[in-house]
Design an enzyme around this catalytic site. Sequence first.
Site: not given
Ligand code: NAD
Length: 258
Positions: A67, A95, A158, A165, A196, A198
């Site tokens: 974490n 994350l 957002y 970001k 996803t 998140a």
């Molecule tokens: P996801 O929910 O699969 O991944 C998010 C991850 O963050 C999870 O594994 C969660 O356990 C972890 N996390 C949250 N709080 C945490 C903490 N305190 N310590 C450690 N880990 C923690 O969703 P995702 O969409 O795959 O997100 C991954 C990254 O991609 C993020 O930075 C997200 O902003 C970015 N992103 C996502 C998208 C989208 O549309 N899904 C687009 C652009 C960027």
Amino acid sequence: MLDLTGKNALVTGIANNRSIAWGIAQQLQQAGANLGVTFLPDDKGRFEKKVRELAEPLSPSFYLPCNVQDDEQVEATFAQIGEKWGKLDILIHCLAFAGKEELSGDFSNTTREGFTRALEISSYSLIDLSSKAKELMTEGGSIVTLTYLGGVRVIPNYNVMGIAKSALEMNVRYLAAELGQKNIRVNAISAGPIKTLASSAVGGIKDMIHHLEEVAPLRRTVTQIEVGNTAAFLCSDLASGITGQVIYVDAGYEIMGM
Ligand code: NAD
């Protein structure tokens, strides 16, 4: 040729098979990298179980609870990497977190607590993990984080994550400027919207994806594997001259004015 044979890669942020980090882990492993995986621990151990079951076919060298709000867990993660691998080549920071209540409605209602938490987890953590990683990147390295267009343009709902970001992308530039002297490259991938865990917390994610399907040059959004391919490229010697950049993997949406 894209070859990561012999490279040690720490992948953070796998929660389930929809996670962008899962797409990245698969493509790094396919290119020959050894994987180490972290997960966000919860009381019932559900995340750990899910991540172990999912990642097992990729034979990671270890699964570690991390974490990013917990200094002891972060320290322990890098101590164990040092013991197990000796050196680290790749850090995938994939994350982010903001409370659901901060991800819809009026931005001006963002609370101090919500702001601080989103920025700490989603942005500061890159600085923290990079500072530990650099000590183990004794033969140079590559750090890749994930960002979104909402960090440079206003995207409905957002909200505070856009501020996180924006800070994250500036972290990439400052870290790249400093760590370049150690031949450590730092880049961000700005991914198009993907459903996803998140992103489901962001109000209207389905509409965002639908909008890309109508407007983006490729008339679709992107997959976790496409993001993974770009991450593998950025971590490889093919990208040896690229640092401090934000690379858009968004089916071209970023170029559109209307
Ligand atoms: P996801 O929910 O699969 O991944 C998010 C991850 O963050 C999870 O594994 C969660 O356990 C972890 N996390 C949250 N709080 C945490 C903490 N305190 N310590 C450690 N880990 C923690 O969703 P995702 O969409 O795959 O997100 C991954 C990254 O991609 C993020 O930075 C997200 O902003 C970015 N992103 C996502 C998208 C989208 O549309 N899904 C687009 C652009 C960027």
